[in-house]
Each structure stands twice: as C-alpha cells, then as structure tokens.
Design a protein around this motif. Structure first.
Motif, PDB file in Angstrom:
ATOM      1  N   VAL A  16      58.414  33.795  53.215  1.00 29.19           N
ATOM      2  CA  VAL A  16      58.188  34.142  51.771  1.00 29.19           C
ATOM      3  C   VAL A  16      56.773  34.238  52.026  1.00 29.19           C
ATOM      4  CG1 VAL A  16      58.426  33.973  49.388  1.00 29.19           C
ATOM      5  CG2 VAL A  16      60.305  33.227  51.068  1.00 29.19           C
ATOM      6  N   LEU A  17      56.183  33.163  52.018  1.00 28.30           N
ATOM      7  CA  LEU A  17      54.588  33.197  51.998  1.00 28.30           C
ATOM      8  C   LEU A  17      54.109  34.097  53.005  1.00 28.30           C
ATOM      9  CD1 LEU A  17      52.181  31.421  51.063  1.00 28.30           C
ATOM     10  CD2 LEU A  17      52.399  30.175  53.154  1.00 28.30           C
ATOM     11  N   MET A  70      46.889  52.273  46.534  1.00 31.05           N
ATOM     12  CA  MET A  70      46.005  52.344  45.461  1.00 31.05           C
ATOM     13  C   MET A  70      44.464  53.292  45.857  1.00 31.05           C
ATOM     14  SD  MET A  70      45.206  48.699  44.054  1.00 31.05           S
ATOM     15  CE  MET A  70      46.804  47.663  43.593  1.00 31.05           C
ATOM     16  N   MET A  84      48.710  30.917  41.528  1.00 32.35           N
ATOM     17  CA  MET A  84      47.863  29.495  41.739  1.00 32.35           C
ATOM     18  C   MET A  84      46.576  30.052  41.045  1.00 32.35           C
ATOM     19  SD  MET A  84      48.365  28.626  45.741  1.00 32.35           S
ATOM     20  CE  MET A  84      47.335  27.214  45.929  1.00 32.35           C
ATOM     21  N   LEU A 106      49.392  48.034  41.395  1.00 29.47           N
ATOM     22  CA  LEU A 106      48.565  46.849  41.067  1.00 29.47           C
ATOM     23  C   LEU A 106      49.991  45.723  40.802  1.00 29.47           C
ATOM     24  CD1 LEU A 106      46.177  46.037  40.106  1.00 29.47           C
ATOM     25  CD2 LEU A 106      46.482  46.674  37.681  1.00 29.47           C
ATOM     26  N   GLN A 134      63.084  47.279  49.371  1.00 26.63           N
ATOM     27  CA  GLN A 134      63.213  48.470  49.275  1.00 26.63           C
ATOM     28  C   GLN A 134      63.759  49.429  50.285  1.00 26.63           C
ATOM     29  OE1 GLN A 134      59.101  48.566  47.462  1.00 26.63           O
ATOM     30  NE2 GLN A 134      59.775  48.860  45.524  1.00 26.63           N
ATOM     31  N   MET A 172      54.992  34.833  44.276  1.00 30.35           N
ATOM     32  CA  MET A 172      55.580  34.419  45.613  1.00 30.35           C
ATOM     33  C   MET A 172      54.847  33.384  46.476  1.00 30.35           C
ATOM     34  SD  MET A 172      56.821  38.251  46.756  1.00 30.35           S
ATOM     35  CE  MET A 172      57.749  37.861  48.320  1.00 30.35           C
ATOM     36  N   ILE A 173      53.609  33.485  46.514  1.00 35.05           N
ATOM     37  CA  ILE A 173      53.024  32.363  47.287  1.00 35.05           C
ATOM     38  C   ILE A 173      53.027  31.054  46.621  1.00 35.05           C
ATOM     39  CG2 ILE A 173      50.608  31.737  47.834  1.00 35.05           C
ATOM     40  CD1 ILE A 173      49.781  34.833  47.928  1.00 35.05           C
ATOM     41  N   GLU A 193      60.778  29.458  53.678  1.00 31.40           N
ATOM     42  CA  GLU A 193      59.738  29.634  52.765  1.00 31.40           C
ATOM     43  C   GLU A 193      58.456  30.069  53.313  1.00 31.40           C
ATOM     44  OE1 GLU A 193      60.622  29.642  49.776  1.00 31.40           O
ATOM     45  OE2 GLU A 193      62.280  28.510  49.703  1.00 31.40           O
ATOM     46  N   ILE A 198      58.680  46.963  41.777  1.00 29.38           N
ATOM     47  CA  ILE A 198      58.267  45.782  40.969  1.00 29.38           C
ATOM     48  C   ILE A 198      57.744  45.964  39.909  1.00 29.38           C
ATOM     49  CG2 ILE A 198      56.785  43.632  41.493  1.00 29.38           C
ATOM     50  CD1 ILE A 198      57.304  43.755  44.319  1.00 29.38           C
ATOM     51  N   MET A 206      52.439  42.900  51.822  1.00 32.41           N
ATOM     52  CA  MET A 206      52.535  43.594  50.382  1.00 32.41           C
ATOM     53  C   MET A 206      51.263  43.708  49.768  1.00 32.41           C
ATOM     54  SD  MET A 206      55.723  41.400  48.722  1.00 32.41           S
ATOM     55  CE  MET A 206      55.816  42.241  47.329  1.00 32.41           C
ATOM     56  N   ILE A 207      50.321  42.836  50.000  1.00 36.43           N
ATOM     57  CA  ILE A 207      48.791  42.796  49.373  1.00 36.43           C
ATOM     58  C   ILE A 207      48.247  44.277  50.200  1.00 36.43           C
ATOM     59  CG2 ILE A 207      46.541  41.672  49.469  1.00 36.43           C
ATOM     60  CD1 ILE A 207      48.068  39.013  49.167  1.00 36.43           C
ATOM     61  N   SER A 216      52.568  40.586  41.877  1.00 30.58           N
ATOM     62  CA  SER A 216      53.703  39.937  42.181  1.00 30.58           C
ATOM     63  C   SER A 216      53.630  38.909  43.220  1.00 30.58           C
ATOM     64  CB  SER A 216      54.766  40.921  42.217  1.00 30.58           C
ATOM     65  OG  SER A 216      54.652  41.319  43.738  1.00 30.58           O
ATOM     66  N   THR A 217      52.606  39.171  44.115  1.00 27.84           N
ATOM     67  CA  THR A 217      52.433  38.430  45.461  1.00 27.84           C
ATOM     68  C   THR A 217      52.095  37.019  45.133  1.00 27.84           C
ATOM     69  OG1 THR A 217      50.351  38.955  45.905  1.00 27.84           O
ATOM     70  CG2 THR A 217      52.258  40.287  46.913  1.00 27.84           C
ATOM     71  N   ASN A 244      62.832  35.460  44.545  1.00 31.12           N
ATOM     72  CA  ASN A 244      62.196  36.461  43.800  1.00 31.12           C
ATOM     73  C   ASN A 244      62.843  37.389  42.822  1.00 31.12           C
ATOM     74  OD1 ASN A 244      62.885  38.402  45.599  1.00 31.12           O
ATOM     75  ND2 ASN A 244      61.332  38.216  46.997  1.00 31.12           N
ATOM     76  N   THR A 290      53.988  38.271  51.884  1.00 32.85           N
ATOM     77  CA  THR A 290      53.161  38.603  51.075  1.00 32.85           C
ATOM     78  C   THR A 290      51.765  39.105  51.429  1.00 32.85           C
ATOM     79  OG1 THR A 290      51.862  36.466  50.467  1.00 32.85           O
ATOM     80  CG2 THR A 290      53.912  36.764  49.335  1.00 32.85           C
ATOM     81  N   SER A 323      56.689  29.671  47.053  1.00 30.49           N
ATOM     82  CA  SER A 323      57.117  29.513  48.490  1.00 30.49           C
ATOM     83  C   SER A 323      56.303  27.936  48.975  1.00 30.49           C
ATOM     84  CB  SER A 323      56.779  30.327  49.492  1.00 30.49           C
ATOM     85  OG  SER A 323      55.254  30.686  49.611  1.00 30.49           O
ATOM     86  N   PHE A 341      43.132  39.100  42.959  1.00 29.64           N
ATOM     87  CA  PHE A 341      43.709  40.350  42.835  1.00 29.64           C
ATOM     88  C   PHE A 341      43.074  41.363  42.382  1.00 29.64           C
ATOM     89  CE2 PHE A 341      47.893  37.997  44.212  1.00 29.64           C
ATOM     90  CZ  PHE A 341      47.476  37.838  45.754  1.00 29.64           C
ATOM     91  N   SER A 350      49.679  47.572  49.075  1.00 32.83           N
ATOM     92  CA  SER A 350      49.270  48.004  47.727  1.00 32.83           C
ATOM     93  C   SER A 350      48.099  48.389  47.538  1.00 32.83           C
ATOM     94  CB  SER A 350      49.820  46.852  46.706  1.00 32.83           C
ATOM     95  OG  SER A 350      48.921  46.012  46.977  1.00 32.83           O
ATOM     96  N   VAL A 369      52.721  45.599  42.375  1.00 32.68           N
ATOM     97  CA  VAL A 369      53.006  45.010  43.697  1.00 32.68           C
ATOM     98  C   VAL A 369      52.117  43.880  43.741  1.00 32.68           C
ATOM     99  CG1 VAL A 369      53.300  45.497  46.306  1.00 32.68           C
ATOM    100  CG2 VAL A 369      54.127  47.115  44.386  1.00 32.68           C
ATOM    101  N   LEU A 370      50.831  44.183  43.869  1.00 33.35           N
ATOM    102  CA  LEU A 370      49.655  43.305  44.415  1.00 33.35           C
ATOM    103  C   LEU A 370      49.810  41.869  43.490  1.00 33.35           C
ATOM    104  CD1 LEU A 370      47.129  42.778  45.985  1.00 33.35           C
ATOM    105  CD2 LEU A 370      45.955  43.915  44.022  1.00 33.35           C
TER     106      LEU A 370
END
Lengths: 398, 398
Positions: B69-70, B84, A44, A67, B100, A76-77, B66, A146, B76-77, A72-73, A97, B73, A80, A51, B80, A69-70
């Motif tokens: 799914v949302l 980092m 979006m 990065l 994974q 997904m958002i 869904e 990912i 995941m954020i 790719s979300t 996904n 994330t 969904s 990010f 990651s 992984v971050l």
C-alpha cells in the motif's frame, strides 16, 4: 455486544513514526475494552502542504482531478504505517482505501460529499478480530475517480463510518476537548464535559476551530455520539451528544466565542428601497454579510449597520458608495464579535438583560446585536474584549 | 492507423518537478507524430527509499500487504504530477491507477505477476485525444488488495500495456541505450543499435542492468518491439526486436558482460554420490550456483568447481565442509565472469577457439567455462579483465 468505536486521528497526531507507534500501542490497550475498533487517519503532519507545493511547482492551477489523486496518497501512507505498527505489535490490522470500501461521493473535486460507504469488508475484518484502518478525507465519484472531501474531511469520514457501523465516534486531535472559550485567548477557560450538537454547531460556526460544522451536522442527523479529546492521553475530553441532562443548577451558558476578523459598516440615511438592492449587490460579489441591524424609517430613510469579513472591506465600500455619498459611510474595523451559546437560554429568561447590564457596568458599548434561541452575539469594541470575557465568565460561573 | 506508443519513465527521469515538466513538453511534441500515447511512471527519485525507511522506522519486518500500500503511493504521486503538467500545457491527460484499470496480479506481495489489465478506460481516453498516464509497478490481487511487482516492475507494467494495446514500448532511463559492454567499465564500448530478445536476455541475466529479464521475456512472448533510450533526448537508443536482419559482415558477437560478484569453489576428491547431495543442500539454503564444471571420476572420486555469489561464500563453505575436509576445499575470490553473447555464434564456427587463442596469447588463465547456443562464459582472473575486454573487442571489431 459492545458498539463499534470509530476513532479519528488528525495530521498532528500522526506527524511522525514515533507518534504512530504510540497510537498503535494505545489502540491495543483500548481493544481489550472495545474489541471492535475502526481508525480513520489523516495525512501525516505537513504532507498535505508538501503535496500542494509539489503541485504548485508544476503549475499555478493544478488540474483538480489529479490534485485529488495526489492528495489522497497522504492518507494511504499514514494508514499503511499505522497498520504496520499494529501488526508488528502482534495485533492483526488491515488498511482500506476509498476503492476497497467504495466510498461514494458526489459534488466537485476537492469539496465532495459522502453519499455512501460499503462497510462489508470492515465488518468482516472486525469479526475476525482485526483493527481496521481507513484512509480519511477521500472517496470516489461516479466515474471511479478519486475525490477529496475538503475542510473537515477526515472528521466527516469518521462520523460517516460511525453512522454506517452504528458506532460511536472519537475525534483525537492536539487539543484536549471543547472549551468554554478559546484557552489560548483566555487562560482560565474551563473545559466543557458535555455539549449538545446544536450548541457545538453554534460555537463551530462562530469560529471554534476544533470541529468543523459539517461533521457535527452529520453526527446530529444520525444521532452519533461524538467525543473530542487529546490523542494518546488519559485527560477526559468533551462529549457531543443529542441531548444532555439539564441539571437544576446547570450553567445557562455553555460556550463563548469571539471573532476579530470582521469589520462593521454603518450607512446613515439610505433610502429604504435601496437597502435590499445593496444587500443583493453585495451577495452577488460573494461577500457574506453577518450581523445586520436597521433603524426604523424616518422620511423614507433608514440607518443600516452590518458586519463583513475585513478582507472584503474595500470591495464592499465600493459597492456601498454607489448608493450613498462617502460622508454617509462609517467604517469600524475595531470590533470583536462576542457570542454566548447555551441551551439553557431557551428556558432561562433574562440572560440578555444580564449580559447588557455587565456591558453597561463596565462601559462596554454594544454596537450590534443578533440572537437565536440559544445564542446572543454582540459586536463590541475590540479593546473591551478581555474585560467582557472576564466579567461574563464571573457572572455565569464559567 | 498509427500504433499506440507506451512509454515508461524510470525514477531518475521523474526525480523532480522540472524533469516532469520537461517530459510533459516532450510528450506534447511526440503526440503530433503519434496521437496515441500511454505513459507508465515510476516513483520519483528516492521516494521508494524514503518509504522503506519510514516503514523500517515503524518495524524491522513491515507487514507485506501494508508495505505494498505504502509503495504504491509513489507512482500515484508521479502520475498525478505528470498529468497536471500536461493539462497545464493545454494537453488533456488523465492518470489511472491499479484499481481503475483492474490490473489483476497473482503471487505474493512485493513480487506479484501481472495476469491481466482492463484497457477499456485507456482506449476511451486515447480515443478522446487524451494522453494516458498509468501508475507502474502495481496491481491488485484477488482480494482487491494492492500488490507490487518487485524488481523491474514498472518496465513490466509498460510491456504488459503494450501487449494489451497492441502497441510498441519505449523504456526511458538514465542511459542512452544498450552497450556492447558496460561503458562505465570500458569507455570505448559502442552502443548496440538493434538486438534480439534472446541476446538481450542473455546479457540481462549476466548483469547488464538496463533491462530486467522479466520485461524482455514478456516482450519476446508477445513480440512487442522494445526501445531503450535516454529520456528527453534525441540521441538514438537501442531497439530490442524479435528478429534482426543478419548482414553478411555483421558482428558475430553483440555484447560482452562481466561480473565480479562471484567466487569460485573447487572441491578436490569428493565422492561422486556426494556431489548431488551437496548441490541439493546448497539449493535448500537458497544459494544460487552458477557455473559448474566436474572432472571425470577416478576411483569413485571427482573434482568439482562452481561459482556462487561472494555474499553466500561463508554459508556455502560451511555446507561443503560437511562432505570433505577443509584441505580439499579451494576458494578463489579473485574471479571475473566474462561472457560473450551473440546470435552470430549460432552460424559462425570457431568463436570459442578464437576466444581461447586470445586468452592464451595474453596469458589469461580460464578457470571455468559454460556455453549456450549464443553465449560463452569464462571465469578468469579478475586482474586480467581489462586485457581480456580490450583484446576481445579488437578481435571481434566491437
């Protein structure tokens, strides 16, 4: 049986929930005509930028695996949310996904290439009447990590799916098609209804931003029909196909691209044998040279001109000055690369001479020229750009 | 060989990049003592709420598949970003998600239960010296769809990993441990250093919000030592273990919980045979009845009292009025459920009589009572709550 339609919506088309709901309702209309629809979504609006700034808050050089992984979300958002939108309107939909489709990629994080996609889940869902939403821009490497695909990634995801599903591919974005030339620069520019892959690739490589070359190349390789248009609009966009019927009175020139990002360097009286050494040194430095022109040798010396991105000018000047004195280097930052592309050039002689006549009639000096079978590129004075576009458009009836 | 330490950080502990960087630096310190660390993260701060409002913008009742799914994330954020952070400080780290690790779950979307986790990737990464970050709160169902675990989900993920890795589990949150009673309500409340699973479960079920019963039950089942403490702090928290050494002069009561969310309904002169029908009807409506007390029957009629959540009061009143006239229903919204929990009660007689004496000495009317082996719960007047806490604390030296 009607072909699978793979649609791709860019970030600006899904930048808020209102737009996502609108796409959902348009998809339901479209499904009446095309029962099998797969939708690839980007993240979006500004999500990707958000990010990146989150990651930069953590560290200046974020780990590339993480990065991805971050990043790719983001898809997904949006995937969904679009699926929720469809389901809430009574149209069964499901989002998948990279893991669920085993989107295999190779190469490095942030710039991976798609090797294969397992479309069995997609086909099952399509057969049961569902609309399938797929997260664009991402895949998995051999370790099951990912990966992301880099620039033009979601377009490439969409074309790859169209290849595997033997479907057609529609790219929806914030412009309503491919134009003869950039309509922001030349307001009278006309839209192109149909263009061949090769023409599109020449235009894309010349800086027409609508489509990234990568996805067009993939479409060409597997002969997938592409359509580029405005999302949620009935305005007819542009078809990109393997071959188009050339009508007797068809336009010789399909598109015109200009680029103001380059500078020209001319070197006077350089030793012939130094030319290749010079270009080698410049290449080692990662500077990409575009147009090159060289005079015939006289007393073992030649004059050489070439264009480079303005950003690399200082570095390039440094390298050149190792071979000749400063007085022998002429730099011109006021150039515009002016390119005409058209399959019609293959069969129509005299296009170049017409172009040169227009330039000379209007006192436009041509500084450098390169050509391919379907393209003529000239470096002209930036100040002459407007006149050149207007006169060329008039002559070739664009 | 030192045990694997599984740490879990809640949403408030990773609510911004500064906090994430701080956790990263603390983890590197800790790794010197405990070389094998696995970190489970929740979604950053308000992310979950933001996602829910995004989904609600699309539709009032988002598709549950869904929505998962949302939601997934969010973790995941944060995973990651923490990885980092560690990598940028020179500590190798890697984040893994539900795919994974093949975190198998069963049950329905939004409320799934963990069946199994494949920890082979985690062990490989730990063996190569990396810190492993795992996305909490999520898993996969048999179809390979993303599921989420519902309330207390990330704590449960952490305990489940500790089970599979035969490690210990540390839950880091925004409180520095488990208290004798809620320190926000009773400022002199003392922290508990050590508590048994059973006691913790009684406290959790009584509304002590720090730990969800679910994760404590899992820890109890596999005898995983739990620690609850403040993130990035040296303040000693609370250990939750399978057994603690009971000292001769140990406290009889470990914890005290109060709850003001319930109301009491008393029904006068209801037919004996209607009582079970009434409770059945209330249960069908999904209202959970807590404390129940009934008088001995007289002429086939009894008096019944019970507590229910205040939110369900109207609905419950409607059901009750199908059985008796309005005049026979007495509703009391001004009650506080007051619970004392302690393993010591098992061996110490007279705890209940001591409690009753305190209540009567202070003119506190006890409206309802239920007990288990290690718990006494009384419904008292809400206005007497402060006095009751103070006097009980004094008597039992808390």
């Amino acid at each position: 049986m009607s072909k699978v339609v793979v649609q791709k919506y860019g970030g600006s088309s899904v930048s808020n929930t209102e737009k996502i709901k609108l796409i959902a309702s348009k998809l339901i209309e479209r499904k009446r005509k095309n029962p099998k629809i797969v939708v690839v979504v980007s993240a979006m609006g500004d999500t990707t930028d958000d990010f990146i700034s989150l990651a930069k808050d953590i560290t200046k050089s974020p780990d590339k695996r993480e990065l991805d992984v971050l990043m790719s979300t983001g898809e997904m958002i949006s995937a969904s949310l679009l699926s929720m939108g469809l389901n809430s309107l009574g149209c069964e939909a499901v989002s998948y996904n990279a893991y669920q489709l085993n989107i295999k990629t190779s190469g490095i994080h942030g710039k991976s290439l798609i090797d294969d996609i397992d479309v069995s889940k997609i086909n099952e869902s399509l057969d049961s009447g569902k609309i399938v939403i797929v997260t664009g821009f991402q895949g998995l490497n051999d370790e099951g990590d990912i990966t992301t695909l880099g620039r033009g990634g979601s377009d490439t995801s969409a074309v790859a799916l169209a290849v595997k599903l033997e479907g057609i591919c529609e790219i929806y974005t914030d412009v309503d098609g491919i134009y003869f030339t950039d309509p922001r620069k030349y307001s009278e520019a006309k839209k192109i209804k149909e263009i061949e892959y090769e023409e599109m690739l020449e235009l894309a490589s010349l800086g027409a931003q609508v489509m990234h070359s990568r996805s067009v190349e993939l479409a060409q390789k597997y002969d997938v029909e592409l359509y580029v248009g405005l999302s949620c609009s009935d305005i007819e966009g542009t078809y990109i196909r393997g071959s188009r019927e050339m009508k007797l009175e068809d336009k010789v020139i399909t598109g015109l691209a200009t680029c103001d990002e380059d500078a020209a360097i001319t070197i006077v009286d350089i030793n012939m044998e130094d030319v290749s050494k010079l270009f080698e040194k410049i290449a080692v430095d990662g500077v990409s040279i575009d147009m090159i022109s060289q005079t015939a040798p006289f007393n073992g010396k030649v004059n050489v001109s070439f264009t480079i991105p303005k950003d690399d000018l200082m570095e390039c000047e440094r390298i050149v000055s190792c071979f000749v004195s400063r007085e022998s280097i002429v730099i011109d930052e006021e150039i515009t690369k002016f390119s005409l592309v058209g399959l019609g050039m293959k069969n129509t002689s005299g296009v170049a001479s017409k172009v040169f006549k227009i330039f000379s009639d209007n006192n436009i000096a041509v500084k450098l020229i390169t050509t391919s079978e379907i393209r003529i590129t000239c470096a002209i004075n930036s100040s002459s750009k407007e006149v050149a576009i207007r006169e060329i458009a008039k002559e070739f009836n664009l």
